[in-house]
Design a protein around this motif. Structure first.
Motif, PDB file in Angstrom:
ATOM      1  N   PRO A  34       0.814  -1.226   0.000  1.00 37.18           N
ATOM      2  CA  PRO A  34       0.000   0.000   0.000  1.00 37.18           C
ATOM      3  C   PRO A  34       0.847   1.277   0.000  1.00 37.18           C
ATOM      4  O   PRO A  34       0.326   2.371  -0.213  1.00 37.18           O
ATOM      5  CB  PRO A  34      -0.808  -0.102   1.301  1.00 37.18           C
ATOM      6  CG  PRO A  34      -0.678  -1.516   1.745  1.00 37.18           C
ATOM      7  CD  PRO A  34       0.633  -1.989   1.232  1.00 37.18           C
ATOM      8  N   LEU A  35       2.152   1.129   0.276  1.00 34.61           N
ATOM      9  CA  LEU A  35       3.028   2.292   0.397  1.00 34.61           C
ATOM     10  C   LEU A  35       3.633   2.717  -0.937  1.00 34.61           C
ATOM     11  O   LEU A  35       4.364   3.716  -0.993  1.00 34.61           O
ATOM     12  CB  LEU A  35       4.158   1.993   1.394  1.00 34.61           C
ATOM     13  CG  LEU A  35       3.750   1.418   2.751  1.00 34.61           C
ATOM     14  CD1 LEU A  35       4.964   1.230   3.635  1.00 34.61           C
ATOM     15  CD2 LEU A  35       2.728   2.303   3.431  1.00 34.61           C
ATOM     16  N   MET A 151      -3.131  -9.508   4.528  1.00 33.80           N
ATOM     17  CA  MET A 151      -4.190  -8.516   4.735  1.00 33.80           C
ATOM     18  C   MET A 151      -3.829  -7.567   5.868  1.00 33.80           C
ATOM     19  O   MET A 151      -3.900  -6.335   5.728  1.00 33.80           O
ATOM     20  CB  MET A 151      -5.508  -9.220   5.052  1.00 33.80           C
ATOM     21  CG  MET A 151      -6.654  -8.279   5.386  1.00 33.80           C
ATOM     22  SD  MET A 151      -8.093  -9.150   6.059  1.00 33.80           S
ATOM     23  CE  MET A 151      -7.475  -9.626   7.688  1.00 33.80           C
ATOM     24  N   ALA A 152      -3.424  -8.132   7.004  1.00 35.49           N
ATOM     25  CA  ALA A 152      -3.111  -7.307   8.178  1.00 35.49           C
ATOM     26  C   ALA A 152      -1.925  -6.394   7.901  1.00 35.49           C
ATOM     27  O   ALA A 152      -1.926  -5.219   8.300  1.00 35.49           O
ATOM     28  CB  ALA A 152      -2.818  -8.206   9.379  1.00 35.49           C
ATOM     29  N   GLY A 153      -0.915  -6.930   7.223  1.00 32.06           N
ATOM     30  CA  GLY A 153       0.253  -6.112   6.904  1.00 32.06           C
ATOM     31  C   GLY A 153      -0.112  -4.902   6.076  1.00 32.06           C
ATOM     32  O   GLY A 153       0.353  -3.776   6.339  1.00 32.06           O
ATOM     33  N   ARG A 154      -0.974  -5.101   5.090  1.00 29.74           N
ATOM     34  CA  ARG A 154      -1.395  -3.990   4.229  1.00 29.74           C
ATOM     35  C   ARG A 154      -2.252  -2.978   4.993  1.00 29.74           C
ATOM     36  O   ARG A 154      -2.075  -1.769   4.859  1.00 29.74           O
ATOM     37  CB  ARG A 154      -2.177  -4.544   3.040  1.00 29.74           C
ATOM     38  CG  ARG A 154      -1.321  -5.317   2.035  1.00 29.74           C
ATOM     39  CD  ARG A 154      -2.250  -6.063   1.079  1.00 29.74           C
ATOM     40  NE  ARG A 154      -1.567  -6.591  -0.087  1.00 29.74           N
ATOM     41  CZ  ARG A 154      -1.114  -7.837  -0.189  1.00 29.74           C
ATOM     42  NH1 ARG A 154      -1.258  -8.663   0.828  1.00 29.74           N
ATOM     43  NH2 ARG A 154      -0.530  -8.249  -1.294  1.00 29.74           N
ATOM     44  N   ASN A 236      -0.821  -4.563  -6.702  1.00 30.03           N
ATOM     45  CA  ASN A 236       0.199  -3.522  -6.796  1.00 30.03           C
ATOM     46  C   ASN A 236      -0.385  -2.183  -7.242  1.00 30.03           C
ATOM     47  O   ASN A 236      -0.005  -1.131  -6.738  1.00 30.03           O
ATOM     48  CB  ASN A 236       1.291  -3.917  -7.789  1.00 30.03           C
ATOM     49  CG  ASN A 236       2.473  -4.587  -7.111  1.00 30.03           C
ATOM     50  OD1 ASN A 236       2.441  -4.883  -5.927  1.00 30.03           O
ATOM     51  ND2 ASN A 236       3.520  -4.830  -7.874  1.00 30.03           N
ATOM     52  N   TYR A 237      -1.308  -2.226  -8.199  1.00 30.72           N
ATOM     53  CA  TYR A 237      -1.732  -1.000  -8.869  1.00 30.72           C
ATOM     54  C   TYR A 237      -3.164  -0.568  -8.566  1.00 30.72           C
ATOM     55  O   TYR A 237      -3.576   0.505  -8.993  1.00 30.72           O
ATOM     56  CB  TYR A 237      -1.491  -1.131 -10.377  1.00 30.72           C
ATOM     57  CG  TYR A 237      -0.025  -1.457 -10.631  1.00 30.72           C
ATOM     58  CD1 TYR A 237       0.963  -0.506 -10.398  1.00 30.72           C
ATOM     59  CD2 TYR A 237       0.367  -2.739 -10.999  1.00 30.72           C
ATOM     60  CE1 TYR A 237       2.298  -0.807 -10.553  1.00 30.72           C
ATOM     61  CE2 TYR A 237       1.706  -3.049 -11.164  1.00 30.72           C
ATOM     62  CZ  TYR A 237       2.673  -2.088 -10.933  1.00 30.72           C
ATOM     63  OH  TYR A 237       4.000  -2.395 -11.067  1.00 30.72           O
ATOM     64  N   ILE A 238      -3.888  -1.374  -7.807  1.00 30.98           N
ATOM     65  CA  ILE A 238      -5.233  -0.953  -7.436  1.00 30.98           C
ATOM     66  C   ILE A 238      -5.174   0.279  -6.530  1.00 30.98           C
ATOM     67  O   ILE A 238      -6.064   1.136  -6.550  1.00 30.98           O
ATOM     68  CB  ILE A 238      -6.015  -2.111  -6.748  1.00 30.98           C
ATOM     69  CG1 ILE A 238      -7.496  -1.775  -6.661  1.00 30.98           C
ATOM     70  CG2 ILE A 238      -5.439  -2.430  -5.373  1.00 30.98           C
ATOM     71  CD1 ILE A 238      -8.188  -1.649  -7.990  1.00 30.98           C
ATOM     72  N   GLY A 239      -4.090   0.394  -5.738  1.00 28.18           N
ATOM     73  CA  GLY A 239      -3.935   1.556  -4.877  1.00 28.18           C
ATOM     74  C   GLY A 239      -3.796   2.844  -5.672  1.00 28.18           C
ATOM     75  O   GLY A 239      -4.404   3.870  -5.339  1.00 28.18           O
ATOM     76  N   TYR A 240      -3.009   2.794  -6.747  1.00 27.73           N
ATOM     77  CA  TYR A 240      -2.863   3.966  -7.620  1.00 27.73           C
ATOM     78  C   TYR A 240      -4.212   4.364  -8.210  1.00 27.73           C
ATOM     79  O   TYR A 240      -4.533   5.541  -8.361  1.00 27.73           O
ATOM     80  CB  TYR A 240      -1.886   3.653  -8.760  1.00 27.73           C
ATOM     81  CG  TYR A 240      -0.437   3.630  -8.355  1.00 27.73           C
ATOM     82  CD1 TYR A 240       0.315   4.799  -8.312  1.00 27.73           C
ATOM     83  CD2 TYR A 240       0.190   2.436  -8.025  1.00 27.73           C
ATOM     84  CE1 TYR A 240       1.658   4.778  -7.954  1.00 27.73           C
ATOM     85  CE2 TYR A 240       1.530   2.402  -7.664  1.00 27.73           C
ATOM     86  CZ  TYR A 240       2.256   3.580  -7.628  1.00 27.73           C
ATOM     87  OH  TYR A 240       3.580   3.554  -7.261  1.00 27.73           O
TER      88      TYR A 240
END
Length: 409
Positions: A34-35, A151-154, A236-240
């Protein structure tokens, strides 16, 4: 010595330990996903370059898996997994203090090397210690720990980054993973069906490459590459896609999108049990079909449809990975840790290559470019899985014929 069966105290301890180990490993590995937009802004780099913070760890992991699996044949399953968990947790904390992107990549490479110890060995441990009739469920529970950790890490890194910055986010992930490592050390029983080998590099290398002579394993390696390449490309790219208009979501909200991993926790166990009951081939093809449908649904511009598509895609992915993982242990005729590590080598190579290449598709064609690549990977996976089913059926027929011949003699 009897194998561990479902419902026993030992079965529960093994699954709790490996759940904690999988949680720690994949929280660290995927905590930076997510970063990526934050890295792009802070270090002034493109999405494809930013994705190297993830790809560098997964490519180091994929290569190290080959070594870790072989080392466990000599030094034992639990010891290799324990060292890996503690080392990667400490490195996660240290990586938070890196002042530039180059050092961040170096830290992530070191993490990838240490993280290899658990996934390279866990499947082999389960294959050796768990009763075959209970293996599907045990493997599903282990994969569910992976999904919860991812999931938790993200989610945790997304929330901590919003309030305190990505440095604190990585420290938080490291501390939580360190606690999980102590749970693993305390709960996991020592191997009872494992016999250590003497360290002989030539023998270990020879047995490693001999795995490629098994046609069923080769098809599973290809499937692992394509599955993970698809999965990482989407996440990877859904966040963008979601932080820009018309959605304009915060990092915290984007992080909570990853709560759909919960469907992966369910599907890996449930579909693993169905595969035990109805056969791996049928349920595996069903999993691929679900993945393909989910990816296509994400093309809808409505946010809720997009989230639904991500959830369906995630369900299919974890179901497929759970079944394929268990299949590797059954298909391997010797040195099961090496076979598992080879599967995971291709699996994470798919993450590194697919995750970076899809960044180029995203830059050129947007979200539809990423989905197009996933669709192609899914179709190839279906074709390969059909071929795998034919090979497996042929082996069963040959085995039955040999048994009948022995009886007649």
């Amino acid at each position: 010595m009897e194998y561990v069966q479902r419902g026993t105290r030992a079965f529960k301890k093994i699954n709790l330990a490996l759940f904690a180990g999988g949680f720690s490993t994949f929280a660290i590995l995927w905590g930076t996903q997510p970063l990526l937009p934050d890295f792009s802004r802070e270090f002034h780099i493109s999405p494809a370059v930013s994705s190297l913070s993830l790809s560098s760890a997964t490519i180091a992991l994929s290569i190290s898996l080959l070594i870790a699996g072989s080392l466990s044949e000599v030094f034992g399953r639990k010891s290799v997994m324990t060292i890996a968990l503690f080392a990667s947790s400490i490195l996660s904390i240290l990586t938070a203090f890196t002042p530039n992107f180059h050092l961040l990549i170096a830290g992530r490479i070191l993490q990838g090397i240490t993280l290899a110890g658990l996934p390279a060995v866990a499947m082999a441990y389960l294959g050796e210690e768990i009763d075959p009739k209970s293996l599907g469920m045990a493997m599903g529970l282990y994969i569910s720990g992976n999904s919860v950790g991812g999931m938790a890490g993200r989610i945790i890194s997304g929330i901590l980054t919003d309030y305190f910055g990505w440095h604190i986010a990585l420290i938080g992930i490291g501390v939580i993973s360190l606690a999980s490592s102590f749970v693993f050390l305390w709960m996991l029983p020592k191997s009872k069906h494992f016999t250590p080998q003497k360290f002989a590099l030539k023998k270990l290398t020879s047995s490693l490459f001999s795995q490629f002579k098994e046609p069923g394993l080769i098809y599973l390696f290809i499937i692992g590459f394509l599955l993970m390449g698809s999965f990482v490309s989407l996440y990877n790219y859904i966040g963008y896609q979601l932080i820009k208009p018309p959605y304009s979501l915060s990092q915290t909200l984007v992080g909570f999108i990853f709560i759909v991993y919960m469907v992966g926790t369910f599907s890996s166990t449930w579909m693993g049990m169905l595969a035990d009951k109805h056969g791996k081939s049928k349920i595996f093809l069903l999993s691929l079909a679900i993945l393909l449908i989910g990816a296509c649904i994400t093309l809808n511009t409505n946010l809720w449809f997009k989230i639904l598509g991500i959830a369906i895609f995630t369900y299919g992915f974890f179901a497929g990975h759970s079944i394929a993982s268990g299949w590797v242990g059954k298909a391997a005729t010797h040195d099961k840790a090496q076979a598992s590590s080879l599967y995971l080598f291709f699996y994470y190579a798919g993450s590194s290559i697919g995750g970076t290449v899809s960044g180029t598709f995203y830059s050129q064609y947007g979200w539809s470019g990423v989905v197009s690549m996933i669709v192609v990977f899914a179709i190839i996976s279906i074709i390969v899985s059909i071929r795998l089913a034919i090979v497996v059926k042929s082996k069963v027929i040959q085995f039955t014929a040999r048994q009948e011949l022995r009886k007649s003699i």
